[in-house]
Write a protein that holds these residues in place. Sequence first.
Motif, short mmCIF file in Angstrom:
data_model
loop_
_atom_site.label_atom_id
_atom_site.label_comp_id
_atom_site.label_asym_id
_atom_site.label_seq_id
_atom_site.Cartn_x
_atom_site.Cartn_y
_atom_site.Cartn_z
N GLY A 57 -83.10 -1.17 -49.71
CA GLY A 57 -83.00 -2.15 -48.64
C GLY A 57 -82.62 -3.53 -49.17
N ALA A 58 -82.98 -3.83 -50.42
CA ALA A 58 -82.58 -5.09 -51.05
C ALA A 58 -81.08 -5.11 -51.28
CB ALA A 58 -83.33 -5.29 -52.36
N VAL A 59 -80.54 -3.98 -51.71
CA VAL A 59 -79.10 -3.89 -51.92
C VAL A 59 -78.38 -4.02 -50.58
CG1 VAL A 59 -77.22 -2.44 -52.80
CG2 VAL A 59 -79.43 -2.47 -53.97
N LEU A 60 -78.92 -3.40 -49.56
CA LEU A 60 -78.33 -3.49 -48.22
C LEU A 60 -78.38 -4.93 -47.70
CD1 LEU A 60 -77.06 -2.10 -45.80
CD2 LEU A 60 -79.37 -1.58 -45.00
N ALA A 61 -79.48 -5.62 -47.90
CA ALA A 61 -79.59 -7.02 -47.47
C ALA A 61 -78.56 -7.89 -48.20
CB ALA A 61 -81.00 -7.55 -47.72
#
Length: 109
Positions: A57-61
């Motif tokens: 989710g950090a990569v997606l953000a």
Amino acid sequence: MTGKQLAAHFTVYNYDRRGRGHSSDTAPYAVEREVEDIESLIHEAGGSAYLFGSSSGAVLALEAASQLGSQVQELFLHEPPFIINDSRSLESERPNIHHNRGKQRAVFR
């Protein structure tokens, strides 16, 4: 920090990403659809937002911030699964990506 803790200071939108929890997904999977989901949430939140993401989710953000520009005010990224130097191989990291419970944090502006 949890959504409940953040809610004391922010309006929190916590959602199930595509194919997770109560959310469905449309094949084939595409990161672009997830960024569109984030953009829709930002629109509902008034047009700009702070994003928090953990692990993938950090990569997606980070990807959403790259694509959505000024709609993303700030990022808080917790344990993005990146290898940033040659100190270890991707293969040696794979077993630990989702099990690492360290306290590394990165804030990008």
